[in-house]
Design a protein around this motif. Structure first.
Motif, PDB file in Angstrom:
ATOM      1  N   SER A 148       0.864  -1.186   0.000  1.00  0.00           N
ATOM      2  CA  SER A 148       0.000   0.000   0.000  1.00  0.00           C
ATOM      3  C   SER A 148       0.898   1.233   0.000  1.00  0.00           C
ATOM      4  N   SER A 149       0.539   2.206  -0.834  1.00  0.00           N
ATOM      5  CA  SER A 149       1.418   3.378  -0.979  1.00  0.00           C
ATOM      6  C   SER A 149       1.216   4.416   0.124  1.00  0.00           C
ATOM      7  N   ALA A 150       0.241   4.193   1.013  1.00  0.00           N
ATOM      8  CA  ALA A 150      -0.038   5.204   2.052  1.00  0.00           C
ATOM      9  C   ALA A 150       1.236   5.539   2.829  1.00  0.00           C
ATOM     10  N   ASP A 151       1.467   6.843   3.049  1.00  0.00           N
ATOM     11  CA  ASP A 151       2.619   7.196   3.891  1.00  0.00           C
ATOM     12  C   ASP A 151       2.265   6.861   5.350  1.00  0.00           C
ATOM     13  N   LEU A 152       3.234   7.000   6.232  1.00  0.00           N
ATOM     14  CA  LEU A 152       3.009   6.540   7.606  1.00  0.00           C
ATOM     15  C   LEU A 152       2.013   7.411   8.373  1.00  0.00           C
ATOM     16  N   ASN A 153       1.885   8.675   7.957  1.00  0.00           N
ATOM     17  CA  ASN A 153       0.853   9.507   8.576  1.00  0.00           C
ATOM     18  C   ASN A 153      -0.518   8.946   8.224  1.00  0.00           C
ATOM     19  N   GLU A 154      -0.709   8.641   6.943  1.00  0.00           N
ATOM     20  CA  GLU A 154      -1.996   8.064   6.512  1.00  0.00           C
ATOM     21  C   GLU A 154      -2.216   6.701   7.170  1.00  0.00           C
ATOM     22  N   SER A 155      -1.144   5.922   7.284  1.00  0.00           N
ATOM     23  CA  SER A 155      -1.282   4.569   7.856  1.00  0.00           C
ATOM     24  C   SER A 155      -1.713   4.630   9.314  1.00  0.00           C
ATOM     25  N   VAL A 156      -1.088   5.548  10.060  1.00  0.00           N
ATOM     26  CA  VAL A 156      -1.443   5.682  11.479  1.00  0.00           C
ATOM     27  C   VAL A 156      -2.916   6.077  11.605  1.00  0.00           C
ATOM     28  N   ARG A 157      -3.359   6.967  10.724  1.00  0.00           N
ATOM     29  CA  ARG A 157      -4.770   7.399  10.783  1.00  0.00           C
ATOM     30  C   ARG A 157      -5.693   6.264  10.351  1.00  0.00           C
ATOM     31  N   ARG A 158      -5.273   5.506   9.337  1.00  0.00           N
ATOM     32  CA  ARG A 158      -6.082   4.371   8.862  1.00  0.00           C
ATOM     33  C   ARG A 158      -6.197   3.306   9.963  1.00  0.00           C
ATOM     34  N   ALA A 159      -5.122   3.104  10.689  1.00  0.00           N
ATOM     35  CA  ALA A 159      -5.127   2.065  11.736  1.00  0.00           C
ATOM     36  C   ALA A 159      -6.046   2.447  12.896  1.00  0.00           C
ATOM     37  N   ALA A 160      -6.185   3.756  13.153  1.00  0.00           N
ATOM     38  CA  ALA A 160      -7.067   4.251  14.217  1.00  0.00           C
ATOM     39  C   ALA A 160      -6.775   3.588  15.566  1.00  0.00           C
ATOM     40  N   VAL A 161      -5.498   3.469  15.881  1.00  0.00           N
ATOM     41  CA  VAL A 161      -5.100   2.859  17.152  1.00  0.00           C
ATOM     42  C   VAL A 161      -4.764   3.948  18.174  1.00  0.00           C
ATOM     43  N   LEU A 162      -4.090   5.005  17.715  1.00  0.00           N
ATOM     44  CA  LEU A 162      -3.576   6.023  18.634  1.00  0.00           C
ATOM     45  C   LEU A 162      -4.535   7.204  18.743  1.00  0.00           C
ATOM     46  N   ASP A 163      -4.433   7.928  19.861  1.00  0.00           N
ATOM     47  CA  ASP A 163      -5.278   9.101  20.057  1.00  0.00           C
ATOM     48  C   ASP A 163      -5.007  10.135  18.972  1.00  0.00           C
ATOM     49  N   VAL A 164      -6.069  10.870  18.598  1.00  0.00           N
ATOM     50  CA  VAL A 164      -5.939  11.844  17.501  1.00  0.00           C
ATOM     51  C   VAL A 164      -4.943  12.955  17.865  1.00  0.00           C
ATOM     52  N   GLY A 165      -4.927  13.334  19.152  1.00  0.00           N
ATOM     53  CA  GLY A 165      -4.000  14.385  19.571  1.00  0.00           C
ATOM     54  C   GLY A 165      -2.546  13.982  19.320  1.00  0.00           C
ATOM     55  N   LEU A 166      -2.273  12.709  19.421  1.00  0.00           N
ATOM     56  CA  LEU A 166      -0.923  12.210  19.135  1.00  0.00           C
ATOM     57  C   LEU A 166      -0.723  12.120  17.622  1.00  0.00           C
ATOM     58  N   GLN A 167      -1.725  11.583  16.938  1.00  0.00           N
ATOM     59  CA  GLN A 167      -1.629  11.477  15.463  1.00  0.00           C
ATOM     60  C   GLN A 167      -1.309  12.845  14.849  1.00  0.00           C
ATOM     61  N   ASP A 168      -2.028  13.881  15.307  1.00  0.00           N
ATOM     62  CA  ASP A 168      -1.838  15.208  14.711  1.00  0.00           C
ATOM     63  C   ASP A 168      -0.410  15.713  14.908  1.00  0.00           C
ATOM     64  N   GLN A 169       0.131  15.470  16.088  1.00  0.00           N
ATOM     65  CA  GLN A 169       1.499  15.972  16.350  1.00  0.00           C
ATOM     66  C   GLN A 169       2.563  15.153  15.621  1.00  0.00           C
ATOM     67  N   LEU A 170       2.208  13.918  15.287  1.00  0.00           N
ATOM     68  CA  LEU A 170       3.187  13.069  14.585  1.00  0.00           C
ATOM     69  C   LEU A 170       3.211  13.348  13.083  1.00  0.00           C
ATOM     70  N   GLU A 171       2.140  13.967  12.589  1.00  0.00           N
ATOM     71  CA  GLU A 171       2.004  14.139  11.130  1.00  0.00           C
ATOM     72  C   GLU A 171       3.243  14.747  10.466  1.00  0.00           C
ATOM     73  N   PRO A 172       3.826  15.829  11.030  1.00  0.00           N
ATOM     74  CA  PRO A 172       4.989  16.432  10.350  1.00  0.00           C
ATOM     75  C   PRO A 172       6.156  15.454  10.193  1.00  0.00           C
ATOM     76  N   TYR A 173       6.247  14.465  11.058  1.00  0.00           N
ATOM     77  CA  TYR A 173       7.376  13.516  10.977  1.00  0.00           C
ATOM     78  C   TYR A 173       7.015  12.314  10.103  1.00  0.00           C
ATOM     79  N   LEU A 174       5.766  11.861  10.251  1.00  0.00           N
ATOM     80  CA  LEU A 174       5.404  10.593   9.600  1.00  0.00           C
ATOM     81  C   LEU A 174       5.047  10.762   8.123  1.00  0.00           C
ATOM     82  N   LYS A 175       4.657  11.978   7.741  1.00  0.00           N
ATOM     83  CA  LYS A 175       4.194  12.101   6.351  1.00  0.00           C
ATOM     84  C   LYS A 175       5.336  11.925   5.345  1.00  0.00           C
TER      85      LYS A 175
END
Ligand code: NAI
Ligand code: DG6
Length: 515
Positions: A148-175
């Motif tokens: 799957s070509s999804a970057d890791l920011n998209e993957s983390v959001r797709r997985a829906a495992v972690l809190d959104v507040g954490l997902q949002d702060q990780l976006e600049p690194y994971l994308k």
């Protein structure tokens, strides 16, 4: 005063241990028992002792972890967890402010009893990671492949495992983390995964192999030690074909000829072996066909697997061992799961489910074999495993188990368990431990003092020291599989203790039992 680094917080003061600048050398007496079962029924036991020298390189290598299936729930959760630690991210939830932790990790969150305090006799526990120098998770370089070509920011959001507040702060690194293209073969994973497959190396198996090797070489240019972990979808069991999977040469020829029965996981294993980097199989399929194992031995490269042991099966490997070692006889076990993540979707396909069912079932075999008072030779426990896919639940897996055992005088004891938790939050720390312990294992070597001029040798090809982390541990020929979790843990810890010249943890506490 400077803080003492973790790897120097435990110091062993013994004539049997030498701390040198770059290595720890321990003189160690390995005690074992040689047993002969005599025809007259006598079990003849002869204690033997081998004198070993164990060398541990103190310089921790820069570790590159490459995950196959990087964009899946496990891969993305582990990546996010490492990044959250690295960046020191905190986030708010309904329960308050949260900060990253490694709960569930043997190396990061467990302690080891090292002895009794000289002042008051109380047990002294030290963090596992303080015993020998090990990789700091924050220093791990991560990369990987996904269909799957999804970057890791998209993957983390797709997985829906972690809190959104954490997902949002990780976006600049994971994308910026983009999985490398991989190989997709319809016959190995469920057809329901096809929609995800938009990031593929469209080429012959030989070219795929070459590309994976090139990807690993790129990681080698950044890291001293590279570990490849298969955390991609469970494949169906591969038929072991004569002339294809049976020898290393046949397998390499089958790849060169594009034989359709070489699985994607075998391609990754072969690439890793040829690049001489450890390959770990976190799923249940038979990636390690005889040809892969022979190749690993020939190339002196490490392999380990199969199938991460994280939740229901981990509990089973404690509970059945506990019952049988109490002299209670488990006779029927029903293990039922439902979950809604992509792993569950893949396992809703029968062939892939069969691979998983086997590794979840066989985990009680060693306990049954250990007690011939309870079990006749060949007797089996009535044991069933069911997995259902319920999309609404996402990564939150429900595991329900019923253990029925025979007790005295025709009585039965039934234990029922209901476990609810995020599957990937149990798996991520286990994958971390595998990476860290594999790196440590590459720095340990042994020589026999009893054999003249013997040289230091590393662990054998099958890294069975890692069995604790697997449902169906692979072992070297002539060895025996250990599934019981506490024995597996003792194996790791006692080997680490041996590296420091310390005797195995025996829990005798004679200091408090005799005058
Ligand atoms: P997932 O389905 O979320 O992730 C798997 C990833 O692998 C997906 O992103 C998929 O696109 C990718 N993939 C499939 N075939 C590939 C290939 N040939 N090359 C590269 N990427 C490929 O699954 P999850 O939850 O991350 O689990 C991963 C594996 O770990 C599964 O096989 C699962 O059975 C196994 N496992 C999971 C445990 C857990 O507690 N979560 C415990 C034990 C094993
Ligand atoms: C359902 O059991 C899906 C599986 O992939 C498991 O989640 C995974 O293998 C973990 O298994 P266990 O038995 O250790 O919880």
């Amino acid at each position: 005063m400077d803080a003492v680094p973790a790897s120097r917080r435990v110091f062993v003061d013994s004539p049997n241990v030498r701390y040198e600048d770059d290595q720890i050398i321990a003189d160690y007496r390995y005690s074992a028992n040689e047993v002969t079962k005599r025809p007259n029924g006598v079990v003849h036991v002869k204690p033997v002792e081998k004198r070993l020298q164990i060398r541990t390189n103190r310089k921790v290598n820069r570790l590159g972890l490459m995950m196959v299936g990087w964009g899946g729930n496990n891969g993305s959760t582990l990546t996010a967890a490492i990044e959250a630690h690295r960046q020191g991210i905190t986030w708010k939830t309904r329960q308050g402010l949260r900060k990253p932790n490694w709960l569930g990790s043997l190396t990061q969150a467990s302690t080891v009893q090292i002895g009794l305090d000289t002042t008051d006799g109380s047990p002294v526990y030290v963090p596992f990671k303080d015993l020998l120098p090990t990789v700091d998770p924050k220093d791990i370089i991560i990369d990987g492949w996904d269909i799957s070509s999804a970057d890791l920011n998209e993957s983390v959001r797709r997985a829906a495992v972690l809190d959104v507040g954490l997902q949002d702060q990780l976006e600049p690194y994971l994308k910026f983390c983009k999985p490398k293209p991989s190989v997709y073969k319809e016959k190995f994973i469920a057809l329901n995964q096809m929609g995800r497959a938009d990031n593929l190396i469209e080429a012959s198996d030989q070219k795929v192999l070459d590309q994976i090797r090139e990807d690993i070489r790129q990681m080698k240019s950044k890291a001293d030690t590279v570990v490849v972990v298969w955390t991609a979808n469970t494949e169906c069991l591969c038929p072991v074909l004569e002339g294809v999977h049976d020898t290393a040469d046949n397998l390499l020829a089958a790849i060169a000829n594009g034989h359709e029965d070489v699985s994607p996981s075998a391609l990754f294993a072969v690439a890793s072996i040829l690049e001489k980097v450890p390959f770990i199989n976190g799923s249940p399929q038979n990636t390690f066909v005889p040809g892969v194992r022979e190749l690993a031995q020939r190339e002196k490269s490490w392999i380990a697997g199969d199938d991460f042991k994280t939740g229901q099966t981990r509990m089973k490997s404690v509970l059945v061992d506990f019952l049988v070692s109490c002299g209670i006889k488990p006779v029927a076990i029903a293990s039922y799961n439902h979950l809604g993540n992509n792993d569950g979707k893949n396992l809703s396909s029968h062939q892939q489910f069969l691979a998983k069912k086997a590794s979840k079932t066989n985990v009680i075999d060693d306990a049954v074999l250990s007690n011939d008072i309870l079990y006749e030779p060949g007797e089996k426990v009535d044991h069933t495993v069911i997995i259902e896919y319920l999309p609404y639940l996402g990564d939150s897996k429900r595991a329900m188990d019923e253990y029925t055992s025979e007790i005295m005088f025709g009585g039965t004891n039934t234990i029922v368990m209901h476990n609810v938790c995020e599957d990937s939050l149990l798996a991520a720390p286990v994958i971390l431990d595998l990476a860290i312990l594999t790196e440590l294992a590459t720095r340990i070597s042994f020589r026999s003092v009893d054999v003249k001029d013997s040289e230091f040798q590393p662990f054998t090809t099958e890294l069975s020291i890692l069995s604790y982390m697997f449902k169906a541990p692979i072992i070297q020929e002539g060895g025996h599989v250990v599934n019981a979790l506490n024995k597996q843990r003792a194996s790791i810890l006692n080997i680490v203790r041996a590296c420091l010249g310390l005797a195995p943890e025996h829990h005798m506490d004679l200091e408090t039992k005799i005058p």
